[in-house]
Design a protein around this motif. Structure first.
Motif, PDB file in Angstrom:
ATOM      1  N   GLY A  81     -10.012  11.788  -2.808  1.00 54.62           N
ATOM      2  CA  GLY A  81     -10.642  10.511  -3.142  1.00 54.62           C
ATOM      3  C   GLY A  81     -12.137  10.514  -2.893  1.00 54.62           C
ATOM      4  O   GLY A  81     -12.671  11.331  -2.144  1.00 54.62           O
ATOM      5  N   LYS A  89     -11.512   5.642  -4.778  1.00 59.62           N
ATOM      6  CA  LYS A  89     -10.818   5.654  -3.493  1.00 59.62           C
ATOM      7  C   LYS A  89      -9.314   5.448  -3.613  1.00 59.62           C
ATOM      8  O   LYS A  89      -8.591   5.633  -2.653  1.00 59.62           O
ATOM      9  N   TRP A  90      -8.808   5.097  -4.786  1.00 60.17           N
ATOM     10  CA  TRP A  90      -7.388   4.771  -4.931  1.00 60.17           C
ATOM     11  C   TRP A  90      -6.602   5.992  -5.381  1.00 60.17           C
ATOM     12  O   TRP A  90      -6.135   6.084  -6.502  1.00 60.17           O
ATOM     13  N   THR A 116      -8.202   6.323 -10.582  1.00 56.86           N
ATOM     14  CA  THR A 116      -8.462   6.288  -9.139  1.00 56.86           C
ATOM     15  C   THR A 116      -9.520   5.254  -8.756  1.00 56.86           C
ATOM     16  O   THR A 116      -9.791   5.063  -7.577  1.00 56.86           O
ATOM     17  N   GLN A 119      -7.641  -0.542  -8.001  1.00 63.00           N
ATOM     18  CA  GLN A 119      -6.628  -0.792  -6.991  1.00 63.00           C
ATOM     19  C   GLN A 119      -5.298  -1.082  -7.671  1.00 63.00           C
ATOM     20  O   GLN A 119      -5.225  -1.881  -8.598  1.00 63.00           O
ATOM     21  N   GLN A 125       2.317   1.594  -6.149  1.00 61.67           N
ATOM     22  CA  GLN A 125       1.642   2.772  -5.636  1.00 61.67           C
ATOM     23  C   GLN A 125       0.878   3.439  -6.761  1.00 61.67           C
ATOM     24  O   GLN A 125       1.136   3.188  -7.934  1.00 61.67           O
ATOM     25  N   VAL A 126      -0.076   4.336  -6.407  1.00 61.42           N
ATOM     26  CA  VAL A 126      -0.862   5.033  -7.426  1.00 61.42           C
ATOM     27  C   VAL A 126      -0.161   6.283  -7.922  1.00 61.42           C
ATOM     28  O   VAL A 126      -0.689   6.987  -8.752  1.00 61.42           O
TER      29      VAL A 126
END
Length: 134
Positions: A81, A89-90, A116, A119, A125-126
């Motif tokens: 990330g 950051k995701w 990514t 959010q 979830q990612v």
């Protein structure tokens, strides 16, 4: 599997290997090059991750530089990330073993892992699956 309107805009389509398919559509200002890819898990051998990533690289090398490139698929790796210009950051967790191979492709072709930067919806979830225990 394209709508009738999208079918009228097809400029090129094809595949490379078993797991990389592409279509190039005429867009309003530039062509849109869509690549669908499934990179197998690290343990697979026929085809292995490296074979599929090489197929993806072959397609990307042939893609005109001014096209809008969209890669859709499952790379079966967790990217690091907050890599400037490449990831947000995701991400799904800690960087996985072969994530550097994916990052190398992103850098080489000036691509960004756009998903990514957003959010996930609350409670989502990612990633589709994360093996948390051996």
């Amino acid at each position: 599997m394209l709508s009738k309107r999208a079918q009228e805009k097809v400029q090129d389509f094809g595949s490379e290997g078993e797991r990389v398919y592409y279509v190039r559509l005429k867009g309003p200002t530039t062509s849109i090059f869509i690549i669908a890819v499934y990179v197998p898990h690290r343990g697979r051998v026929a085809p292995c991750q490296d074979d599929t990533l090489q197929d993806l690289e072959n397609v990307l090398r042939r893609t005109p530089r001014n096209d809008c490139i969209c890669i859709l698929g499952d790379c079966n790796e967790q990217l690091e990330g907050n890599v400037h210009g490449r990831t947000g950051k995701w991400v799904g967790g800690l960087k996985s073993k072969n994530a550097d191979k994916i990052m190398q492709l992103l850098r080489l072709h000036d691509l960004t892992a756009v998903n990514t930067f957003f959010q996930p919806r609350h409670g989502k979830q990612v990633h589709t699956y994360l093996h948390t225990a051996p």
